[in-house]
Design an enzyme around this catalytic site. Sequence first.
Site, PDB file in Angstrom:
ATOM      1  N   HIS A 259      22.482  10.192 -28.335  1.00 31.23           N
ATOM      2  CA  HIS A 259      21.050  10.178 -28.610  1.00 31.23           C
ATOM      3  C   HIS A 259      20.547   8.740 -28.728  1.00 31.23           C
ATOM      4  CE1 HIS A 259      22.125  14.253 -29.996  1.00 31.23           C
ATOM      5  NE2 HIS A 259      20.897  14.564 -29.678  1.00 31.23           N
ATOM      6  N   ASP A 331      21.967  17.339 -20.566  1.00 24.45           N
ATOM      7  CA  ASP A 331      21.503  17.091 -21.923  1.00 24.45           C
ATOM      8  C   ASP A 331      20.127  16.425 -21.796  1.00 24.45           C
ATOM      9  OD1 ASP A 331      21.470  16.956 -24.676  1.00 24.45           O
ATOM     10  OD2 ASP A 331      23.455  16.048 -24.844  1.00 24.45           O
TER      11      ASP A 331
END
Length: 430
Positions: A259, A331
């Site tokens: 992230h 993702d």
Amino acid sequence: MNKFWTRRAGIVVLGLLLALSAACANKENGGSSPSDAPTFTDSPSSAPATPSASSPEPAESPIVEPDPTQAILTSMTLEQKIGQMLLVGIDGTEMDKEMNRLITEQHVGGIILYKNNFSDLEGSVRLVNELKKANEGNPAPLFMSVDQEGGKVSRLPKDFTAIPDAAKVGKTGDPKLAEEMGALLAAEMKVMGFNVDFAPVLDINSNPKNPVIGSRSFGNRADVVTSMGVAVMKGLQQNGAIAVVKHFPGHGDTSVDSHLDLPVVRKTTEQLQAMEWLPFQTAIESGVDAVMVAHILFPLIDPDAPASFSSIIIGDQLRGALGFEGVVITDDMTMGAIADHYGIEDAALKSVEAGTDIILVAHGYDTGKQVYDKLLQAVREGRVSEARIDESVRRILALKLKYQLSDASIPVPKPEDLPNEQIRAWLERL
């Protein structure tokens, strides 16, 4: 069959009647059937009759059935096809003009909601229903998705009794309890109007310094993660929810959170085969419908691209060596691993070229629009063929048909409609 697919089935039947009528006319005129007729497949239950010794007449032609996936695909515009390959996020807890445009003008095929998108039960269900209603003019129902893993990754309103993280369930070593976990997650999803769960996590938590997986994994051994993770997957599937296993080829041995930045794992294909691949391999053999690919660079395998847009990892390995024929999704492309190193639109295009079916753009309406425009431009300019787009859209439509997805609105659940009593009974057995 729900109303959405019944309506499309009617289109298919009409196409069949027109094709049969044209075929009869062509036969009388010595011609052939039109090239733009719907594609049909032989019905396995309709074998031609075997002629008797006294009857020289040829066997009757087998009865054929239309392929609804191909029929829908044939009816779609290029713009609608590109839209099906996007799954996007929404800002806030209410429907707004920007999201409405992404659905009605970019024809996005799916939505993901995060914890900050949920209010109370009534407001959350109203949002889900409004998103579905906006999709009425599009060729297929929405994937309504959420990360509902249990533990710290639980997005639904706090009205639901908390389901613990995968690590706690993994310690039981009981696949039956894991399968019940999947069934409970599916029950939560259903009552809120969702049909896709980005779970279970099939990463093996082999690196104690891993900042992002940890208790989200069922354990640090391949056999435990495999048996427990696949059991959760089956529990979800058998109760009507699409399970998306993640994060291929494995996020368990990273020391960086994707992230925030790009993890680099210096493992060979042989090393991944011996450990990280094992849960995914079993999931594929057990009929998993969708796989999420991680934003991790494996320089000993592909030094030029992280897994999420590597033609080696997606094409040669996931689709080739492991034989996965279902839906591949990235993702979130807005994560630091991609946004800070490669550029979201370029990475999205490269991912499609590598064999990905769905690009996840979880944050930013403008970003979702830019990815859509990039893919559309690539097809119009000939960088990506429409046939390549059709491959992905065919998989997406087939999955939506398999689970009979619907954009029908759902009622606001009452407290007794929530599976809390079943969750508490299950918790007592952990």
